[in-house]
Design a protein around this motif. Sequence first.
Motif, PDB file in Angstrom:
ATOM      1  N   GLN A 166      -3.709   6.080   3.784  1.00 12.31           N
ATOM      2  CA  GLN A 166      -4.730   5.893   4.831  1.00 12.31           C
ATOM      3  C   GLN A 166      -5.013   4.412   5.063  1.00 12.31           C
ATOM      4  OE1 GLN A 166      -8.024   8.219   3.353  1.00 12.31           O
ATOM      5  NE2 GLN A 166      -6.991  10.161   3.727  1.00 12.31           N
ATOM      6  N   LEU A 167      -5.093   3.660   3.972  1.00  8.84           N
ATOM      7  CA  LEU A 167      -5.355   2.227   4.090  1.00  8.84           C
ATOM      8  C   LEU A 167      -4.171   1.504   4.726  1.00  8.84           C
ATOM      9  CD1 LEU A 167      -7.088   1.653   0.633  1.00  8.84           C
ATOM     10  CD2 LEU A 167      -8.186   1.535   2.865  1.00  8.84           C
ATOM     11  N   ALA A 168      -2.954   1.926   4.393  1.00 12.39           N
ATOM     12  CA  ALA A 168      -1.762   1.313   4.996  1.00 12.39           C
ATOM     13  C   ALA A 168      -1.771   1.487   6.507  1.00 12.39           C
ATOM     14  CB  ALA A 168      -0.503   1.929   4.391  1.00 12.39           C
ATOM     15  N   GLN A 169      -2.123   2.686   6.965  1.00 12.97           N
ATOM     16  CA  GLN A 169      -2.176   2.930   8.412  1.00 12.97           C
ATOM     17  C   GLN A 169      -3.331   2.177   9.054  1.00 12.97           C
ATOM     18  OE1 GLN A 169       0.223   4.796  10.572  1.00 12.97           O
ATOM     19  NE2 GLN A 169      -0.925   3.169  11.557  1.00 12.97           N
ATOM     20  N   LEU A 170      -4.427   2.027   8.323  1.00 12.38           N
ATOM     21  CA  LEU A 170      -5.596   1.291   8.818  1.00 12.38           C
ATOM     22  C   LEU A 170      -5.246  -0.184   9.048  1.00 12.38           C
ATOM     23  CD1 LEU A 170      -8.734   1.908   9.213  1.00 12.38           C
ATOM     24  CD2 LEU A 170      -9.038   0.845   6.976  1.00 12.38           C
TER      25      LEU A 170
ATOM     26  N   LEU B 234       0.837  -1.206   0.000  1.00 14.11           N
ATOM     27  CA  LEU B 234       0.000   0.000   0.000  1.00 14.11           C
ATOM     28  C   LEU B 234       0.876   1.262   0.000  1.00 14.11           C
ATOM     29  CD1 LEU B 234      -2.724  -1.215   2.522  1.00 14.11           C
ATOM     30  CD2 LEU B 234      -3.128  -0.669   0.114  1.00 14.11           C
ATOM     31  N   ILE B 235       1.962   1.244   0.760  1.00 12.89           N
ATOM     32  CA  ILE B 235       2.889   2.393   0.774  1.00 12.89           C
ATOM     33  C   ILE B 235       3.537   2.566  -0.596  1.00 12.89           C
ATOM     34  CG2 ILE B 235       5.046   3.295   1.747  1.00 12.89           C
ATOM     35  CD1 ILE B 235       4.262   1.877   4.406  1.00 12.89           C
ATOM     36  N   ILE B 236       3.952   1.462  -1.207  1.00  9.74           N
ATOM     37  CA  ILE B 236       4.534   1.525  -2.559  1.00  9.74           C
ATOM     38  C   ILE B 236       3.511   2.087  -3.539  1.00  9.74           C
ATOM     39  CG2 ILE B 236       5.332   0.107  -4.507  1.00  9.74           C
ATOM     40  CD1 ILE B 236       6.664  -1.740  -2.375  1.00  9.74           C
ATOM     41  N   GLY B 237       2.261   1.638  -3.416  1.00 11.09           N
ATOM     42  CA  GLY B 237       1.190   2.167  -4.261  1.00 11.09           C
ATOM     43  C   GLY B 237       1.065   3.671  -4.132  1.00 11.09           C
ATOM     44  N   ALA B 238       1.213   4.156  -2.904  1.00  7.48           N
ATOM     45  CA  ALA B 238       1.134   5.606  -2.662  1.00  7.48           C
ATOM     46  C   ALA B 238       2.249   6.343  -3.394  1.00  7.48           C
ATOM     47  CB  ALA B 238       1.216   5.884  -1.156  1.00  7.48           C
ATOM     48  N   TYR B 239       3.456   5.800  -3.354  1.00  9.99           N
ATOM     49  CA  TYR B 239       4.589   6.463  -4.030  1.00  9.99           C
ATOM     50  C   TYR B 239       4.447   6.439  -5.554  1.00  9.99           C
ATOM     51  CZ  TYR B 239       7.301   7.676   0.047  1.00  9.99           C
ATOM     52  OH  TYR B 239       7.711   8.261   1.222  1.00  9.99           O
ATOM     53  N   ILE B 240       3.975   5.327  -6.088  1.00 12.77           N
ATOM     54  CA  ILE B 240       3.800   5.239  -7.543  1.00 12.77           C
ATOM     55  C   ILE B 240       2.755   6.268  -8.007  1.00 12.77           C
ATOM     56  CG2 ILE B 240       3.010   3.772  -9.448  1.00 12.77           C
ATOM     57  CD1 ILE B 240       4.232   1.372  -7.909  1.00 12.77           C
ATOM     58  N   GLU B 241       1.655   6.368  -7.270  1.00 11.94           N
ATOM     59  CA  GLU B 241       0.598   7.327  -7.632  1.00 11.94           C
ATOM     60  C   GLU B 241       1.098   8.771  -7.492  1.00 11.94           C
ATOM     61  OE1 GLU B 241      -2.452   6.654  -8.825  1.00 11.94           O
ATOM     62  OE2 GLU B 241      -2.223   4.487  -8.685  1.00 11.94           O
ATOM     63  N   ALA B 242       1.816   9.045  -6.409  1.00 15.00           N
ATOM     64  CA  ALA B 242       2.315  10.406  -6.172  1.00 15.00           C
ATOM     65  C   ALA B 242       3.327  10.806  -7.250  1.00 15.00           C
ATOM     66  CB  ALA B 242       2.956  10.499  -4.785  1.00 15.00           C
ATOM     67  N   ARG B 243       4.221   9.879  -7.611  1.00 14.14           N
ATOM     68  CA  ARG B 243       5.212  10.187  -8.645  1.00 14.14           C
ATOM     69  C   ARG B 243       4.528  10.407  -9.989  1.00 14.14           C
ATOM     70  NH1 ARG B 243       9.536  12.661  -8.362  1.00 14.14           N
ATOM     71  NH2 ARG B 243      10.229  11.294  -6.657  1.00 14.14           N
ATOM     72  N   SER B 244       3.525   9.602 -10.297  1.00 19.45           N
ATOM     73  CA  SER B 244       2.780   9.780 -11.548  1.00 19.45           C
ATOM     74  C   SER B 244       2.166  11.168 -11.595  1.00 19.45           C
ATOM     75  CB  SER B 244       1.676   8.721 -11.666  1.00 19.45           C
ATOM     76  OG  SER B 244       2.223   7.419 -11.691  1.00 19.45           O
ATOM     77  N   CYS B 245       1.546  11.562 -10.493  1.00 17.66           N
ATOM     78  CA  CYS B 245       0.909  12.880 -10.414  1.00 17.66           C
ATOM     79  C   CYS B 245       1.928  13.993 -10.627  1.00 17.66           C
ATOM     80  CB  CYS B 245       0.226  13.023  -9.051  1.00 17.66           C
ATOM     81  SG  CYS B 245      -0.823  14.474  -8.903  1.00 17.66           S
TER      82      CYS B 245
ATOM     83  N   ILE C 204       3.179   3.893  10.761  1.00 16.22           N
ATOM     84  CA  ILE C 204       3.886   3.543   9.515  1.00 16.22           C
ATOM     85  C   ILE C 204       4.902   4.597   9.070  1.00 16.22           C
ATOM     86  CG2 ILE C 204       1.973   2.109   8.668  1.00 16.22           C
ATOM     87  CD1 ILE C 204       1.269   4.446   6.746  1.00 16.22           C
ATOM     88  N   SER C 205       5.079   5.656   9.851  1.00 15.49           N
ATOM     89  CA  SER C 205       5.923   6.783   9.428  1.00 15.49           C
ATOM     90  C   SER C 205       7.318   6.364   8.985  1.00 15.49           C
ATOM     91  CB  SER C 205       6.054   7.811  10.552  1.00 15.49           C
ATOM     92  OG  SER C 205       4.783   8.251  10.951  1.00 15.49           O
ATOM     93  N   GLU C 206       7.961   5.494   9.757  1.00 12.42           N
ATOM     94  CA  GLU C 206       9.333   5.076   9.429  1.00 12.42           C
ATOM     95  C   GLU C 206       9.368   4.267   8.136  1.00 12.42           C
ATOM     96  OE1 GLU C 206      12.428   5.847  10.642  1.00 12.42           O
ATOM     97  OE2 GLU C 206      11.216   7.371  11.632  1.00 12.42           O
TER      98      GLU C 206
ATOM     99  N   PHE D 186      11.283   5.097   4.688  1.00 10.02           N
ATOM    100  CA  PHE D 186      12.167   4.078   4.098  1.00 10.02           C
ATOM    101  C   PHE D 186      11.905   3.957   2.601  1.00 10.02           C
ATOM    102  CE2 PHE D 186      12.377  -0.454   2.783  1.00 10.02           C
ATOM    103  CZ  PHE D 186      13.733  -0.681   2.904  1.00 10.02           C
ATOM    104  N   TYR D 187      10.644   3.819   2.228  1.00 10.77           N
ATOM    105  CA  TYR D 187      10.308   3.671   0.804  1.00 10.77           C
ATOM    106  C   TYR D 187      10.487   4.988   0.037  1.00 10.77           C
ATOM    107  CZ  TYR D 187       8.801  -1.158   0.938  1.00 10.77           C
ATOM    108  OH  TYR D 187       8.791  -2.536   1.041  1.00 10.77           O
ATOM    109  N   GLY D 188      10.311   6.108   0.712  1.00 12.73           N
ATOM    110  CA  GLY D 188      10.544   7.399   0.082  1.00 12.73           C
ATOM    111  C   GLY D 188      11.986   7.568  -0.359  1.00 12.73           C
ATOM    112  N   GLU D 189      12.902   7.078   0.483  1.00 13.97           N
ATOM    113  CA  GLU D 189      14.333   7.167   0.157  1.00 13.97           C
ATOM    114  C   GLU D 189      14.689   6.246  -1.016  1.00 13.97           C
ATOM    115  OE1 GLU D 189      16.000   6.274   3.962  1.00 13.97           O
ATOM    116  OE2 GLU D 189      15.696   8.311   4.732  1.00 13.97           O
ATOM    117  N   ILE D 190      14.114   5.052  -1.024  1.00  9.85           N
ATOM    118  CA  ILE D 190      14.367   4.111  -2.128  1.00  9.85           C
ATOM    119  C   ILE D 190      13.808   4.671  -3.430  1.00  9.85           C
ATOM    120  CG2 ILE D 190      13.762   1.825  -3.056  1.00  9.85           C
ATOM    121  CD1 ILE D 190      13.736   0.906  -0.054  1.00  9.85           C
ATOM    122  N   GLU D 191      12.591   5.202  -3.365  1.00  5.81           N
ATOM    123  CA  GLU D 191      11.943   5.765  -4.553  1.00  5.81           C
ATOM    124  C   GLU D 191      12.779   6.895  -5.143  1.00  5.81           C
ATOM    125  OE1 GLU D 191       9.083   7.979  -7.103  1.00  5.81           O
ATOM    126  OE2 GLU D 191      10.223   8.751  -5.382  1.00  5.81           O
TER     127      GLU D 191
END
Length: 253
Positions: free
Chosen positions: A213-217, A168-179, A223-225, A229-234
């Motif tokens: 939101q779903l990842a935290q749910l 779900l976190i990876i999904g968030a980064y892919i969508e944000a980068r696309s935007c 999930i902040s850390e 972590f994934y933000g740095e990899i992305e």
Amino acid sequence: MDEYAELLAPIKQFLHCETPNAWIHKASQPENLPIILKDHLLCELKAAQSAMFLIRKYAVDKESAAILLEWFKPYESFAYDRIGDVHTLKNKNQVSKHILAKKNSPYSQDLIDKMVLLIKEELHHFYQVLEIMHERNIPYDGISAGRYAKGLFSHLDPRDPKTLVDKLIIGAYIEARSCERFAKLAPHLDEQLASFYTSLLRSEARHYQDYLQLAQLVSKTDISERVKFYGEIEAQLILAPDDDFKFHSGVPV
């Protein structure tokens, strides 16, 4: 793009880097438009598939799982087997029945409803890209996957529900980068494409927030850390030299 500044501000904060100008320069060259559109087309399908696989595996009942697979058949047949075209795919983006949670599922109907809406929007975008390609006589002859998604998914925690949270976190980064890329690329394109990419900003911006939101749910802990972590990899994937030019590729070599 000033009217979208407020929409894009949280995305710029969320991402750990901006798209390099070298990528924008290459992506805006007319000869690279077929690659951008073909890869964008497949990205929309993969985004929809990712959401579908998540809820099939974790959340929906058996009947709903079968309905989801049936929904995707014409799109996957076109993308992977070259069966069908812009005409046969028209009006296929419909679900015959409501997609429901399985009994005693730890995941809520809210997760399912958000993912089903996301799937509908991604498949609609898939068809819109296909229409543009059809109008411009750009054939869809397949395209290989870039390193971006693979690079992100290679860091998944193998233990559930942490696997689901990571996805779900990876999904968030892919969508944000696309935007972010739609917004940066739009001013360099012709009027039709600029208008189309600008029209995608609102849904893509909402999708990344839904994923977070779903990842935290789902997660039992903060999930902040993991998000960091994934933000740095992305960011590493976006800023590193990349000889395979795609919609989510790094700095062109």
